[in-house]
Scaffold this active site. Structure first.
Site, PDB file in Angstrom:
ATOM      1  N   VAL A   1       0.850  -1.199   0.000  1.00 21.96           N
ATOM      2  CA  VAL A   1       0.000   0.000   0.000  1.00 21.96           C
ATOM      3  C   VAL A   1       0.884   1.247   0.000  1.00 21.96           C
ATOM      4  CG1 VAL A   1      -1.793   1.272   1.212  1.00 21.96           C
ATOM      5  CG2 VAL A   1      -1.791  -1.237   1.266  1.00 21.96           C
ATOM      6  N   THR A   2       0.772   2.050  -1.038  1.00 21.66           N
ATOM      7  CA  THR A   2       1.525   3.304  -1.112  1.00 21.66           C
ATOM      8  C   THR A   2       0.691   4.377  -1.800  1.00 21.66           C
ATOM      9  OG1 THR A   2       2.543   3.065  -3.322  1.00 21.66           O
ATOM     10  CG2 THR A   2       3.650   1.952  -1.486  1.00 21.66           C
ATOM     11  N   VAL A   3       1.011   5.617  -1.492  1.00 22.64           N
ATOM     12  CA  VAL A   3       0.501   6.775  -2.227  1.00 22.64           C
ATOM     13  C   VAL A   3       1.686   7.694  -2.473  1.00 22.64           C
ATOM     14  CG1 VAL A   3      -1.044   8.766  -2.220  1.00 22.64           C
ATOM     15  CG2 VAL A   3      -1.803   6.610  -1.196  1.00 22.64           C
TER      16      VAL A   3
ATOM     17  N   ARG B   1      -3.567  13.001   0.461  1.00 23.91           N
ATOM     18  CA  ARG B   1      -4.771  13.717   0.884  1.00 23.91           C
ATOM     19  C   ARG B   1      -5.772  13.914  -0.250  1.00 23.91           C
ATOM     20  NH1 ARG B   1      -3.884  12.380   5.910  1.00 23.91           N
ATOM     21  NH2 ARG B   1      -2.009  13.328   6.816  1.00 23.91           N
ATOM     22  N   ARG B   2      -5.821  12.948  -1.158  1.00 27.59           N
ATOM     23  CA  ARG B   2      -6.801  13.023  -2.242  1.00 27.59           C
ATOM     24  C   ARG B   2      -7.784  11.852  -2.211  1.00 27.59           C
ATOM     25  NH1 ARG B   2      -3.306  15.157  -7.503  1.00 27.59           N
ATOM     26  NH2 ARG B   2      -1.933  16.595  -6.356  1.00 27.59           N
TER      27      ARG B   2
ATOM     28  N   LEU C   1      -7.087   8.642  -2.311  1.00 28.35           N
ATOM     29  CA  LEU C   1      -6.726   7.501  -3.147  1.00 28.35           C
ATOM     30  C   LEU C   1      -6.668   6.207  -2.329  1.00 28.35           C
ATOM     31  CD1 LEU C   1      -3.976   9.050  -5.458  1.00 28.35           C
ATOM     32  CD2 LEU C   1      -6.443   8.818  -5.848  1.00 28.35           C
ATOM     33  N   LEU C   2      -6.076   6.264  -1.126  1.00 29.04           N
ATOM     34  CA  LEU C   2      -6.039   5.069  -0.291  1.00 29.04           C
ATOM     35  C   LEU C   2      -7.447   4.610   0.063  1.00 29.04           C
ATOM     36  CD1 LEU C   2      -4.750   2.904   1.442  1.00 29.04           C
ATOM     37  CD2 LEU C   2      -4.471   4.600   3.261  1.00 29.04           C
ATOM     38  N   SER C   3      -8.318   5.545   0.414  1.00 27.45           N
ATOM     39  CA  SER C   3      -9.690   5.177   0.763  1.00 27.45           C
ATOM     40  C   SER C   3     -10.395   4.497  -0.400  1.00 27.45           C
ATOM     41  CB  SER C   3     -10.475   6.428   1.191  1.00 27.45           C
ATOM     42  OG  SER C   3      -9.935   6.990   2.359  1.00 27.45           O
TER      43      SER C   3
ATOM     44  N   TYR D   1      -4.923   2.714   9.532  1.00 26.60           N
ATOM     45  CA  TYR D   1      -5.870   1.679   9.145  1.00 26.60           C
ATOM     46  C   TYR D   1      -7.071   1.507  10.069  1.00 26.60           C
ATOM     47  CZ  TYR D   1      -2.370   0.621   5.690  1.00 26.60           C
ATOM     48  OH  TYR D   1      -1.500   0.720   4.637  1.00 26.60           O
TER      49      TYR D   1
ATOM     50  N   PHE E   1       4.274  -8.981   5.703  1.00 27.21           N
ATOM     51  CA  PHE E   1       3.857  -9.215   4.311  1.00 27.21           C
ATOM     52  C   PHE E   1       3.306  -7.924   3.718  1.00 27.21           C
ATOM     53  CE2 PHE E   1       0.445 -10.385   7.223  1.00 27.21           C
ATOM     54  CZ  PHE E   1      -0.655  -9.715   6.724  1.00 27.21           C
TER      55      PHE E   1
END
Length: 414
Positions: A83-85, A91-92, A94-96, A124, A414
């Site tokens: 998981v990366t941004v 703050r856009r 993207l992760l969500s 998380y 992992f």
């Protein structure tokens, strides 16, 4: 222009791997060889990217994993990783968006749980994950430990043998399967994991491979019940050794093997310091020593995070040491897994189903994830304001049902 979040194509995989490297502050000059190696173990249908102007700026992938829960059952989990941004696109949301897509797919597949190891703590919880296992590392001052310098092998009729990587690939998987059936919190390892771990497959750009030492403990009956993997440096001062042995892995099917392997490592000539590597917080190691103060904690941190995807099925899958009932009001900000559930637990079996009964305990899904493997205390979460006791004594009753005699342990990142 808004970024597009979707599964990636084979042609985009190189850019995706480069984005992963960038996100983890690793050199982004990814070779074709490294891309090809990673591609063999990546399911593109479960690999997400966010794209801005054709460039990958955020990443997430998942894979199927088995997690041993209290009682010894292996439960299928959606293991989230990579998981990366990109720092240019924070703050856009993207992760969500990526997490929502992955969790929706996990729900559709029928996965009971989702798991991850978190590089950063605050991220998380808002997705329903809670820290379910912790890890501790010790540094042992061997001369101070007070062990018998005449120790030459197990006194139980077993023996310790040095082996090579090829033999570990034969012996390790069966031993690990036995061990994880008895230790909750442990996750599955596939054949590729063992090949990478023993140097049979080497990731380009992963640094210079240094062959470790492999030692196995054989029981008096000849069965391999323990595996120790360690490396040692070579440091001398004024003709006096000051060498450190660092543990990469120590698996044991039973305390006899665990005690024997620790004694073996702590008795190796020229080794004056042992770094334990990540262990369970209630590992035998400190109290195994005649002087436990010779073992100093160097790391203590959260490790495996768990999210219950299907609350009734997950609670029914684990075992319970006591009997009783509990009605839980579970809040899930994502809207996927919340509700009110009645748990009827018993050592011989349990049942959990939605209910309209008045709740005993209210808590967010992430708090239930922290309680799930038996490590956290509902009484403590209530004191912290992270759970609400709606019926007097409910938190104590939850602890009586959910907590375990040994702490859960996950040895693998992992």
């Amino acid at each position: 222009m808004s970024s597009e979040v979707r599964t990636i194509t084979d042609a985009e995989f190189h850019d995706w791997v480069r984005a992963v490297a960038t996100g983890f502050l690793r050199p982004p000059d990814i070779s074709r060889e490294e891309v090809d190696v990673r591609r063999t173990t990546t399911d593109l249908a479960r690999t997400l990217g966010a794209f801005d102007g054709g460039r990958c700026v955020a990443t997430l992938r998942s894979f199927t994993q088995e997690l041993t829960v209290p009682g010894g059952t292996a439960v299928t989990a959606d293991a989230v990783s990579n998981v990366t941004v990109a720092p240019t696109h924070r703050r856009r949301g993207l992760l969500s968006r990526m997490m929502a897509a992955d969790l929706a797919a996990a729900e559709e597949r029928g996965d009971a749980l989702a798991t991850l190891t978190a590089a950063e703590y605050p991220i998380y919880g808002r997705f329903g994950f809670g820290p379910a296992t912790w890890t501790t590392e010790w540094r042992v001052d061997v001369p101070r430990a007070g062990l018998d310098p005449r120790w030459s092998g197990p006194g139980d009729g077993g023996r310790i043998d040095l082996v090579d990587g090829a033999e570990v690939r034969k012996l390790g998987p069966e031993l690990h399967d036995r061990m994880r059936a008895a230790r909750h919190g442990v996750v599955s390892r596939d054949d590729h994991w063992w090949r990478v771990f023993t140097g049979d497959v080497r990731h380009p750009g992963g640094g210079t491979w240094i062959e470790p030492f492999y030692a196995v403990y054989r029981s008096p009956e000849g069965r391999v019940d323990g595996l120790l993997v360690y490396r040692a440096d070579d440091k001398w001062e004024a003709k006096v050794p000051h060498n450190t042995a660092t543990v990469s892995d120590l698996l044991a099917d039973g305390p006899a093997a665990e005690r024997a392997l620790w004694h073996f490592l702590l008795s190796v000539d020229w080794v004056t310091t042992v770094d334990s590597g990540p262990r369970a917080p209630d590992d035998l190691l400190p109290l195994l020593l005649p002087d436990p103060r010779a073992a100093r904690i160097t790391t203590h941190a959260d490790f495996l995070w768990v999210r219950l995807m299907d609350v009734p099925r997950a609670l029914e899958a684990r075992g319970y040491q006591g009997s009783g009932s509990l009605v839980l009001e579970v809040h899930d900000a994502t809207g996927l897994s919340g509700g009110r559930f009645r748990l009827d637990a018993d050592p011989t079996g349990s049942a959990c189903a939605p209910t309209t009964e008045s709740p005993d305990l209210a808590l967010p899904l992430g708090a239930l994830g922290s309680l799930y493997l038996g490590d956290e205390s509902a009484v403590r979460l209530t004191a912290l304001g992270r759970a609400e006791e709606l019926r007097t004594g409910a938190a104590v009753r939850a602890d009586q049902l959910l907590r375990t005699s040994r702490r859960p342990w996950c040895p693998d990142v992992f």
